[in-house]
Each structure stands twice: as structure tokens, then as C-alpha cells.
Design a protein around this motif. Structure first.
Motif, PDB file in Angstrom:
ATOM      1  N   LEU A  42     -46.086   6.887   5.338  1.00 55.62           N
ATOM      2  CA  LEU A  42     -46.871   6.850   4.104  1.00 55.62           C
ATOM      3  C   LEU A  42     -47.685   5.560   4.016  1.00 55.62           C
ATOM      4  O   LEU A  42     -48.845   5.570   3.599  1.00 55.62           O
ATOM      5  N   GLY A  43     -47.073   4.449   4.414  1.00 56.96           N
ATOM      6  CA  GLY A  43     -47.779   3.168   4.402  1.00 56.96           C
ATOM      7  C   GLY A  43     -48.967   3.165   5.352  1.00 56.96           C
ATOM      8  O   GLY A  43     -50.045   2.663   5.020  1.00 56.96           O
ATOM      9  N   ALA A  44     -48.770   3.742   6.540  1.00 56.50           N
ATOM     10  CA  ALA A  44     -49.861   3.805   7.509  1.00 56.50           C
ATOM     11  C   ALA A  44     -50.999   4.681   7.007  1.00 56.50           C
ATOM     12  O   ALA A  44     -52.179   4.338   7.149  1.00 56.50           O
ATOM     13  N   ALA A  45     -50.664   5.823   6.405  1.00 52.64           N
ATOM     14  CA  ALA A  45     -51.692   6.706   5.855  1.00 52.64           C
ATOM     15  C   ALA A  45     -52.435   6.024   4.717  1.00 52.64           C
ATOM     16  O   ALA A  45     -53.666   6.136   4.596  1.00 52.64           O
ATOM     17  N   TYR A  46     -51.703   5.293   3.875  1.00 56.60           N
ATOM     18  CA  TYR A  46     -52.332   4.561   2.759  1.00 56.60           C
ATOM     19  C   TYR A  46     -53.301   3.505   3.296  1.00 56.60           C
ATOM     20  O   TYR A  46     -54.426   3.375   2.807  1.00 56.60           O
ATOM     21  N   PHE A  47     -52.853   2.743   4.306  1.00 52.20           N
ATOM     22  CA  PHE A  47     -53.710   1.692   4.872  1.00 52.20           C
ATOM     23  C   PHE A  47     -54.970   2.288   5.479  1.00 52.20           C
ATOM     24  O   PHE A  47     -56.074   1.758   5.310  1.00 52.20           O
ATOM     25  N   TYR A  48     -54.827   3.424   6.173  1.00 53.61           N
ATOM     26  CA  TYR A  48     -55.996   4.085   6.761  1.00 53.61           C
ATOM     27  C   TYR A  48     -56.955   4.529   5.663  1.00 53.61           C
ATOM     28  O   TYR A  48     -58.168   4.328   5.751  1.00 53.61           O
ATOM     29  N   ASN A  49     -56.414   5.135   4.604  1.00 50.84           N
ATOM     30  CA  ASN A  49     -57.259   5.567   3.482  1.00 50.84           C
ATOM     31  C   ASN A  49     -57.983   4.383   2.849  1.00 50.84           C
ATOM     32  O   ASN A  49     -59.163   4.468   2.512  1.00 50.84           O
ATOM     33  N   TYR A  50     -57.250   3.289   2.684  1.00 55.70           N
ATOM     34  CA  TYR A  50     -57.823   2.106   2.033  1.00 55.70           C
ATOM     35  C   TYR A  50     -59.011   1.570   2.831  1.00 55.70           C
ATOM     36  O   TYR A  50     -60.061   1.257   2.262  1.00 55.70           O
ATOM     37  N   THR A  51     -58.855   1.504   4.150  1.00 54.47           N
ATOM     38  CA  THR A  51     -59.949   0.993   4.983  1.00 54.47           C
ATOM     39  C   THR A  51     -61.154   1.930   4.957  1.00 54.47           C
ATOM     40  O   THR A  51     -62.299   1.471   4.924  1.00 54.47           O
ATOM     41  N   LYS A  52     -60.910   3.238   4.934  1.00 55.07           N
ATOM     42  CA  LYS A  52     -62.026   4.192   4.891  1.00 55.07           C
ATOM     43  C   LYS A  52     -62.763   4.123   3.563  1.00 55.07           C
ATOM     44  O   LYS A  52     -63.996   4.163   3.513  1.00 55.07           O
ATOM     45  N   ILE A  53     -62.015   4.004   2.463  1.00 63.19           N
ATOM     46  CA  ILE A  53     -62.640   3.923   1.142  1.00 63.19           C
ATOM     47  C   ILE A  53     -63.440   2.640   1.018  1.00 63.19           C
ATOM     48  O   ILE A  53     -64.558   2.620   0.489  1.00 63.19           O
ATOM     49  N   LYS A  54     -62.878   1.521   1.523  1.00 63.69           N
ATOM     50  CA  LYS A  54     -63.574   0.247   1.433  1.00 63.69           C
ATOM     51  C   LYS A  54     -64.871   0.294   2.243  1.00 63.69           C
ATOM     52  O   LYS A  54     -65.908  -0.208   1.806  1.00 63.69           O
ATOM     53  N   ALA A  55     -64.811   0.919   3.426  1.00 63.52           N
ATOM     54  CA  ALA A  55     -66.007   1.038   4.251  1.00 63.52           C
ATOM     55  C   ALA A  55     -67.050   1.901   3.560  1.00 63.52           C
ATOM     56  O   ALA A  55     -68.251   1.612   3.607  1.00 63.52           O
ATOM     57  N   SER A  56     -66.599   2.970   2.890  1.00 64.65           N
ATOM     58  CA  SER A  56     -67.525   3.847   2.178  1.00 64.65           C
ATOM     59  C   SER A  56     -68.177   3.125   1.012  1.00 64.65           C
ATOM     60  O   SER A  56     -69.385   3.247   0.784  1.00 64.65           O
ATOM     61  N   GLU A  57     -67.388   2.355   0.263  1.00 65.23           N
ATOM     62  CA  GLU A  57     -67.944   1.625  -0.878  1.00 65.23           C
ATOM     63  C   GLU A  57     -68.923   0.554  -0.410  1.00 65.23           C
ATOM     64  O   GLU A  57     -69.936   0.304  -1.053  1.00 65.23           O
ATOM     65  N   ALA A  58     -68.610  -0.092   0.716  1.00 64.53           N
ATOM     66  CA  ALA A  58     -69.517  -1.108   1.251  1.00 64.53           C
ATOM     67  C   ALA A  58     -70.848  -0.484   1.651  1.00 64.53           C
ATOM     68  O   ALA A  58     -71.920  -1.074   1.485  1.00 64.53           O
ATOM     69  N   LEU A  59     -70.765   0.755   2.153  1.00 65.40           N
ATOM     70  CA  LEU A  59     -71.976   1.451   2.580  1.00 65.40           C
ATOM     71  C   LEU A  59     -72.888   1.756   1.403  1.00 65.40           C
ATOM     72  O   LEU A  59     -74.117   1.763   1.530  1.00 65.40           O
ATOM     73  N   HIS A  60     -72.291   2.000   0.224  1.00 67.18           N
ATOM     74  CA  HIS A  60     -73.068   2.354  -0.957  1.00 67.18           C
ATOM     75  C   HIS A  60     -73.150   1.201  -1.965  1.00 67.18           C
ATOM     76  O   HIS A  60     -73.424   1.422  -3.138  1.00 67.18           O
ATOM     77  N   ALA A  61     -72.901  -0.009  -1.493  1.00 63.77           N
ATOM     78  CA  ALA A  61     -72.923  -1.175  -2.378  1.00 63.77           C
ATOM     79  C   ALA A  61     -74.357  -1.573  -2.696  1.00 63.77           C
ATOM     80  O   ALA A  61     -75.310  -1.106  -2.064  1.00 63.77           O
ATOM     81  N   PRO A  62     -74.539  -2.476  -3.698  1.00 59.89           N
ATOM     82  CA  PRO A  62     -75.888  -2.925  -4.056  1.00 59.89           C
ATOM     83  C   PRO A  62     -76.616  -3.558  -2.877  1.00 59.89           C
ATOM     84  O   PRO A  62     -76.012  -4.182  -2.015  1.00 59.89           O
ATOM     85  N   GLU A  63     -77.930  -3.365  -2.836  1.00 62.77           N
ATOM     86  CA  GLU A  63     -78.747  -3.909  -1.759  1.00 62.77           C
ATOM     87  C   GLU A  63     -78.871  -5.426  -1.916  1.00 62.77           C
ATOM     88  O   GLU A  63     -78.685  -5.994  -2.979  1.00 62.77           O
ATOM     89  N   GLY A  64     -79.238  -6.090  -0.820  1.00 63.30           N
ATOM     90  CA  GLY A  64     -79.531  -7.512  -0.863  1.00 63.30           C
ATOM     91  C   GLY A  64     -78.370  -8.397  -0.471  1.00 63.30           C
ATOM     92  O   GLY A  64     -78.509  -9.611  -0.398  1.00 63.30           O
ATOM     93  N   LEU A  65     -77.190  -7.816  -0.238  1.00 60.05           N
ATOM     94  CA  LEU A  65     -76.048  -8.609   0.192  1.00 60.05           C
ATOM     95  C   LEU A  65     -75.970  -8.546   1.705  1.00 60.05           C
ATOM     96  O   LEU A  65     -76.154  -7.496   2.315  1.00 60.05           O
TER      97      LEU A  65
END
Length: 280
Positions: A42-65
Motif C-alpha cells: 500500500l505504501g509503494a502504491a501510495y508513493f507511486y500515485n503521489y509522484t504521478k500526481i505531483k508530475a501532473s500538477e507540475a505539468l499544468h502549473a502556472p507559466e513563467g516558473l
């Protein structure tokens, strides 16, 4: 709609749970080892999900950073600014009607999918209860197969409904067709060669339950269609299904409590409750 990531997360969790459980039991940890394997998976699945969500949010983050880290930090900061002073509003939104509907549906699905085995263990001798558990595990393969289509359907219909698109009903009908196309050949195979199917999954010691597999597989097929209906209603924010779903779960419990003299009695109780649920 990150279905590949979602599927990989399930595969990762299951593979780790199985492999680590075998290793931990082999080295002498036994039941605590199995629990440790569950926790790690469960911990491994959570960590994988967390990294994917963070990468997705970074992809759609505000421009200019400049970096992806900065973009991710920027989006989290924006969320924190919006959240200030509205903690109570967030708490209330968690326990909204939508949450309660989803929670109730998940609870009822878990109940109606597992209560038969629990009651069988209560009413039967251990050996017969074990045979019924094997029968139940084989039949419920149909539910697991249907869940893959339901997962995709839920995301597609939720999006279509929010956009007020007419594709929602078409996607639902297509899902029912796909589930039937995959499940009906299995039901036919379970009907014409139940003895072979039981031997493949559990060996010759459990062939006593083979005569019940055809009826039980029909019940599970009907239940898988009902679960698709439940997710369609949830995706379209229609909670009218909750009452008949709860009545069906209660009917299953009542029937098994009244008729539990043999495995056939419980199988027939599952069939009638599944027919009632789909009709309702």
C-alpha cells in the motif's frame, strides 16, 4: 484519465503484496509477515500515485516558473491561498451528499460482494465453508473483469456529464456491451465445463462445488451489470439507486439466513438477490 498509471499502480501493489507475503512467511514471520507485506504494498502504491500526481500538477502549473519543482510549488501555494479561512468549508464539502453517496455505494458493493462468504463460514462446517469460498472466488472473477471497464466508464461519463454531453448514455451502453462480451463466454465455459474450471483454479479437492458453478456464475454476471449501473448513477449524480441497492443487500442477507441448509441454497439466494438488484 491516467488509466495506464492507474493500472500499473494496481499491478505494482498486487505483485509486491504477493511476493513479499511469500518471502516473509517463508522466513518465519507468518501472519505478521503477511500484514507487513500488505502495508509495504500500500505504501509503494501510495508513493507511486503521489509522484504521478505531483508530475501532473507540475505539468499544468502556472507559466513563467523555471523548473518543474518550482511549478509544483507554485500550484500548491495557489491552493493554500485559496484554502485560507475556508477550512470549515472544506470539512463540510468532504461530508457532502456526493461523498455520502460514494461512501454508501462502496460500502454496499463491498457488503453484497462478500457477505455470502462470511455467512457461509458462520453456518457451514469449516470444510464446506472452504468449498463455498472457492466457488465464490471463481465466480467473482466476472466482477473483477467488469471492474476494469467500469473504472474507465466512470471517468468518461463523469467528464461527459459535467460537459453536458450526450455521450454519457452511449458510453454506458457500450460498457454493458463490453462487459457482456467478455463475461458471457466465461459463463458459458463455467456452464459446460465447471469441473475443469474448478480443477484449474483449486485442484481436484474442490470438485464438489463444480455443479453449482453455472448458476453462481450467472448470479455474478448479473451483479457485475448492476455494479456498472451503480457507477453510472454515481457519475451522473443520481443517487436514486441507493435505496434499491440497500434493499437488495438486505434481501441477500435475509435469504441466506433463512435458507442455508446447503451450498445450493446460498447459491440460489445469490441468484435471486442479483436478479432483484438488476431489476430494481
Amino acid at each position: 484519465k491516467f488509466f495506464k498509471a492507474f493500472s500499473f499502480q494496481n499491478i505494482l501493489g498486487t505483485a509486491l503484496k504477493l511476493s513479499l507475503a511469500v518471502i516473509f512467511v517463508y522466513i518465519g514471520l507468518f501472519v505478521p509477515g503477511v500484514m507487513l507485506a500488505v502495508a509495504i504494498s500500500l505504501g509503494a502504491a501510495y508513493f507511486y500515485n503521489y509522484t504521478k500526481i505531483k508530475a501532473s500538477e507540475a505539468l499544468h502549473a502556472p507559466e513563467g516558473l523555471e523548473s518543474s519543482t518550482e511549478r509544483a510549488r507554485g500550484i500548491f501555494q495557489q491552493k493554500n491561498i485559496r484554502a485560507r479561512g475556508s477550512i470549515w468549508g472544506e470539512v463540510k464539502s468532504i461530508f457532502s451528499k456526493s461523498f455520502l453517496a460514494v461512501f454508501s455505494a462502496a460500502l454496499l458493493i463491498a457488503l453484497i460482494s462478500n457477505i455470502d462468504v462470511i455467512l457461509a463460514k458462520h453456518f457451514f462446517e469449516p470444510e464446506i465453508a472452504g468449498e463455498y469460498a472457492a466457488l465464490s472466488a471463481i465466480g467473482k472473477i466476472l466482477i473483477y473483469v467488469a471492474s476494469a471497464f467500469v473504472t474507465v466508464m466512470f471517468a468518461v461519463i463523469s467528464e461527459s456529464h459535467a460537459a453536458k454531453s450526450s455521450l454519457s448514455l452511449k458510453a454506458f451502453k457500450d460498457t454493458l456491451i463490453y462487459i457482456s462480451a467478455i463475461s458471457l463466454p466465461a459463463v458459458i465455459a463455467f456452464g459446460f465445463a465447471p469441473d475443469i474450471v474448478v480443477r484449474i483454479f483449486f485442484g481436484s479437492n474442490y470438485t464438489n462445488v463444480a455443479p453449482y458453478l453455472p448458476i453462481f456464475s450467472v448470479a455474478m454476471f448479473l451483479l457485475s451489470l448492476s455494479i456498472a449501473f451503480v457507477h453510472y448513477f454515481l457519475a451522473t449524480r443520481n443517487n436514486s439507486f441507493l435505496l434499491p441497492f440497500a434493499v437488495s443487500a438486505l434481501l441477500q442477507i435475509v435469504l441466506i439466513n433463512l435458507f442455508h441448509g446447503s451450498i445450493l441454497n446460498i447459491v440460489m439466494s445469490m441468484l435471486w438477490s442479483s436478479i432483484f438488484l438488476l431489476f430494481a
